[in-house]
Design an enzyme around this catalytic site. Structure first.
Site, PDB file in Angstrom:
ATOM      1  CB  CYS A   2       1.707  17.560  -7.027  1.00 35.49           C
ATOM      2  SG  CYS A   2       2.824  17.346  -8.547  1.00 35.49           S
ATOM      3  NE  ARG A  27      -1.636  15.275  -2.612  1.00 37.11           N
ATOM      4  CZ  ARG A  27      -2.686  14.318  -2.763  1.00 37.11           C
ATOM      5  NH1 ARG A  27      -3.404  13.675  -1.977  1.00 37.11           N
ATOM      6  NH2 ARG A  27      -3.336  14.620  -4.647  1.00 37.11           N
ATOM      7  CD1 TRP A  75       6.505  11.536  -5.999  1.00 36.75           C
ATOM      8  CD2 TRP A  75       6.387  12.301  -8.373  1.00 36.75           C
ATOM      9  NE1 TRP A  75       7.591  10.869  -6.510  1.00 36.75           N
ATOM     10  CE2 TRP A  75       5.911  10.504  -8.073  1.00 36.75           C
ATOM     11  CE3 TRP A  75       5.270  11.753  -9.041  1.00 36.75           C
ATOM     12  CZ2 TRP A  75       6.852   9.494  -9.173  1.00 36.75           C
ATOM     13  CZ3 TRP A  75       5.870  10.539 -10.104  1.00 36.75           C
ATOM     14  CH2 TRP A  75       5.747   9.918  -9.578  1.00 36.75           C
ATOM     15  CG  ASN A 101      -1.916  16.929  -8.162  1.00 38.94           C
ATOM     16  OD1 ASN A 101      -1.288  15.908  -8.335  1.00 38.94           O
ATOM     17  ND2 ASN A 101      -3.035  16.425  -7.192  1.00 38.94           N
ATOM     18  N   GLY A 102      -1.180  16.379 -11.445  1.00 35.96           N
ATOM     19  CA  GLY A 102      -1.498  16.689 -12.848  1.00 35.96           C
ATOM     20  C   GLY A 102      -0.862  15.524 -13.382  1.00 35.96           C
ATOM     21  CD  GLU A 488       2.219  -4.144   2.933  1.00 36.83           C
ATOM     22  OE1 GLU A 488       2.851  -4.313   1.273  1.00 36.83           O
ATOM     23  OE2 GLU A 488       2.657  -3.654   2.878  1.00 36.83           O
ATOM     24  CE  LYS A 492       5.039  -0.809   3.573  1.00 32.04           C
ATOM     25  NZ  LYS A 492       3.698  -1.466   2.696  1.00 32.04           N
ATOM     26  CD  GLU A 495       6.921   0.955   0.648  1.00 24.97           C
ATOM     27  OE1 GLU A 495       6.327   2.368   0.416  1.00 24.97           O
ATOM     28  OE2 GLU A 495       6.168   1.038   0.990  1.00 24.97           O
ATOM     29  CG  HIS A 511      10.223 -24.512  -9.159  1.00 26.18           C
ATOM     30  ND1 HIS A 511      10.153 -25.597  -9.838  1.00 26.18           N
ATOM     31  CD2 HIS A 511       9.292 -24.026  -8.429  1.00 26.18           C
ATOM     32  CE1 HIS A 511       9.090 -25.815  -9.391  1.00 26.18           C
ATOM     33  NE2 HIS A 511       9.072 -25.729  -8.107  1.00 26.18           N
ATOM     34  CE  LYS A 610       0.438   7.118   3.153  1.00 25.54           C
ATOM     35  NZ  LYS A 610       0.514   5.921   2.717  1.00 25.54           N
TER      36      LYS A 610
END
Ligand code: M6R
Length: 615
Positions: A2, A27, A75, A101-102, A488, A492, A495, A511, A610
């Site tokens: 947010c 955000r 968000w 925000n929170g 990584e 990438k 996402e 395995h 983000k």
């Protein structure tokens, strides 16, 4: 998550707020809204599901005059992303509007209590509970808005960055924070700009005050800001000068921020080393932590905490620190570490890695370790962020603002800083020879040039992206220091293109994961020259004999592998320890091109934000 923006001054607030929301959209982008006072002191709230551009369309024919306002990009945490749950939220009387925000963790009992007292709720959000709690306190205790907010925040459990305006005090803006960030920009004409981070503020002023934990500020035009803690202690605002540059916040001719940030890596890696690495004098200086070097050398162990991509950088750091400095390192997901009652003592050094410096789990992990007496260091990108401020000392990565939700240049900058740290500690400990130190320092200095060279090579990556853009799954493999690069690479891809991808240590294939291999499965293998190169080749043979399609990241000029695999991507030759800085770049590019070919929103992938300021 947010983004919040607010303005109080003499200018028309709406364009300032909308531009601010655009800067903060990374955000969260589930819904957006704005609240403004018009000239007759009406408090108008407009909000809608979707992006800031949807809000812009929505308010086109509305009355958006007003010189004081608050705005929000969301968000979703509580309540689905729809118009009703979007912020700002009115209080029941519609006298107060609030953005948040929170997360208010105890919102359910508070809501029940307020319902008993006659409040009804329009939304499913925790935020509407807070705004009504403030209204309830004002009505019952006959206090001004600032005091009502202060009392309310003493009853709240959770995290918040909030901005509030009220019809009863139309020349006042109240802001407060705990756990979520908030910056106040001091304008040149007695006006104030408030935001979750400095990016919406920089075009108006460079002078900012970062609000601290549990602080509330009373902001009025042409008047000094008044700050108190929620316990009613007065605080003196400390004014910082922003060093950010406006151009860094623009796309600069690229189609997406992510692509721009991928291409910035030659300079961002150089910037992370600037003034720190001096091969000519055999020195590495990390000013931010120089007072702590002896403490690190005496430490029982280093614990690295982080989330997502920053955790992957930590895994590369573990390899570097153990290999070069021979210090015992453990790497932990911050979210697991904080809830596990970890054994930590004063002899431990904890390094928190975070691009944003605001990740809630990482912040909670360092607070826990601090309580237990450990020394806490930070590797952050955002200057003045919460993690940067709560650590004992730290090193900034200086990668510049990263706007794309997928982390790219921040990762390579984190790895660069960890490399410098490992080399510096190795030098102090004499765990590597002087000549080896010099060799590595010279090679590290050449990395930005090699990145530049590497970034020129797009054709082959586009060809591979074309071929695999419709795959539903992908596997990434690496060994040793390149295992985190496989993780990584997979992160990438998943996402930004929503393709299921997993990273494994190459030898783990047999395995279990090898059962997934068929003629459709793309397997990306980091197969650069390294100590266990031959073993990686054997792993590739195992995949090929099951008809998997292998894309190998190889050292330039490797002829042998061409006949075994389906596609190769060459990277310049470097020290094995520095391969992550190069090998990660074609993987970022491949994900980028696949996502674009699939029509995905590269900079703002679905469900993500983000800066993850909720647990
Ligand atoms: O700001 P941080 O580095 O603390 O963020 C941690 C993760 O949320 C972040 O790396 C995330 O995994 C990225 N979207 C990955 O590209």
């Amino acid at each position: 998550m947010c983004g919040i923006v607010a303005y109080i001054g003499q200018k028309n607030a709406c364009p300032i707020l909308i531009n601010g929301l655009k800067r903060l959209e990374y955000r969260g982008y589930d819904s957006a809204g704005i609240a403004l006072f018009d000239s007759e002191q009406n408090l108008n709230v407009y909000k809608t599901k979707g992006k800031v551009s949807d809000l812009e369309n929505f308010i086109k024919d509305k009355n958006t005059e007003g010189k004081i306002g608050i705005a929000h990009t969301r968000w979703a945490t509580h309540g689905e992303p729809n118009d009703v749950n979007a912020h700002p939220h009115y209080s029941q009387s519609k006298d107060i509007a609030l953005i948040h925000n929170g997360i208010i963790e105890n919102y359910a009992p508070l809501r029940k209590e307020l319902e008993k007292r006659g409040f009804t709720f329009q939304s499913h959000t925790d935020t509407e509970v807070l705004v009504n709690l403030i209204e309830d306190i004002q009505q019952n205790e006959k206090v001004d808005l600032f005091e009502a907010v202060r009392i309310a925040l003493n009853q709240v459990v959770g995290a918040y960055a909030i901005a509030i305006i009220s019809k009863k005090e139309p020349y006042t803006l109240i802001v407060a924070r705990k756990g979520s960030p908030l910056v106040i920009g001091i304008g040149k004409e007695g006006d104030y700009y408030i935001a979750s981070d400095a990016t919406p503020i920089i075009e108006h002023t460079r002078k900012v005050v970062y609000l601290d934990e549990e602080e509330i500020a009373l902001v009025q035009r042409n008047t000094d800001i008044c700050i108190k803690t929620i316990k009613n202690e007065e605080k003196t605002p400390y004014v910082h000068e922003l060093e950010m540059n406006l151009q860094e916040l623009e796309k600069g001719g690229f189609n997406h921020f992510m692509l721009k940030e991928i291409y910035e890596q030659a300079s961002s890696i150089r910037d992370s080393m600037r003034g720190r690495l001096h091969p000519e004098t055999d020195t590495i200086s990390l000013g931010g932590i120089s007072d702590y070097e002896q403490k690190i050398l005496r430490a029982d162990r280093i614990i690295i905490v982080g989330c997502g991509t920053s955790w992957h950088a930590g895994l590369v750091g573990e390899y570097l620190l153990e290999e070069l400095a021979r210090i015992h390192v453990e790497v932990e997901y911050a979210s697991e570490f904080r809830y596990r009652n970890p054994i930590i003592s004063e002899r431990d050094v904890v390094i928190a890695i975070s691009q944003s410096g605001e990740t809630a789990d990482t912040l909670a992990a360092i607070r826990l370790a601090k309580e237990k007496g450990a020394t806490i260091l930070g590797i952050c990108n955002v200057v003045g962020s919460s993690i940067a401020r709560e650590t004992h000392a730290g090193v900034y990565t200086h990668a510049g603002p990263e706007i794309g939700v997928a982390s790219t240049k921040a990762f390579t900058a984190q790895v660069t800083v960890l490399t410098l740290l490992a080399l510096r500690l190795a030098q102090l400990k004499a765990s590597i020879t002087k000549s080896r130190f010099k060799e590595l320092a010279i090679e590290l200095e050449s990395i930005p040039e090699k990145v530049k060279q590497l970034l020129k090579n797009d054709e082959q990556i586009i060809k591979i992206a074309e071929r695999f853009k419709d795959t539903r799954n992908a596997i990434y493999l690496g060994r040793g220091i390149n295992f985190p690069i496989a993780l990584e690479g997979a992160l990438k891809l998943k996402e930004i293109s929503y393709i299921h991808a997993e990273g494994y240590p190459a030898a783990e294939m047999k395995h279990g994961p090898i059962a997934l291999i068929d003629e459709e499965m793309p397997v990306v293998v980091v197969a650069t020259s390294q100590r266990i190169y031959e073993k990686v080749i054997s792993n590739i043979q195992e995949i090929k004999s099951r008809k998997g399609k292998v894309i190998a990241i190889v050292t330039e000029g490797n002829q042998q592998i061409k006949d075994i695999v389906d596609y190769i991507i060459e990277i310049p030759c470097t020290e094995e320890l520095f391969v992550p800085l190069l090998a990660t770049i074609p993987l970022q590019k491949m994900s980028y091109h696949i996502a674009v070919m699939r029509g995905c929103n590269v900079d703002q992938p679905r469900n993500l934000a983000k800066s993850v300021t909720v647990e």
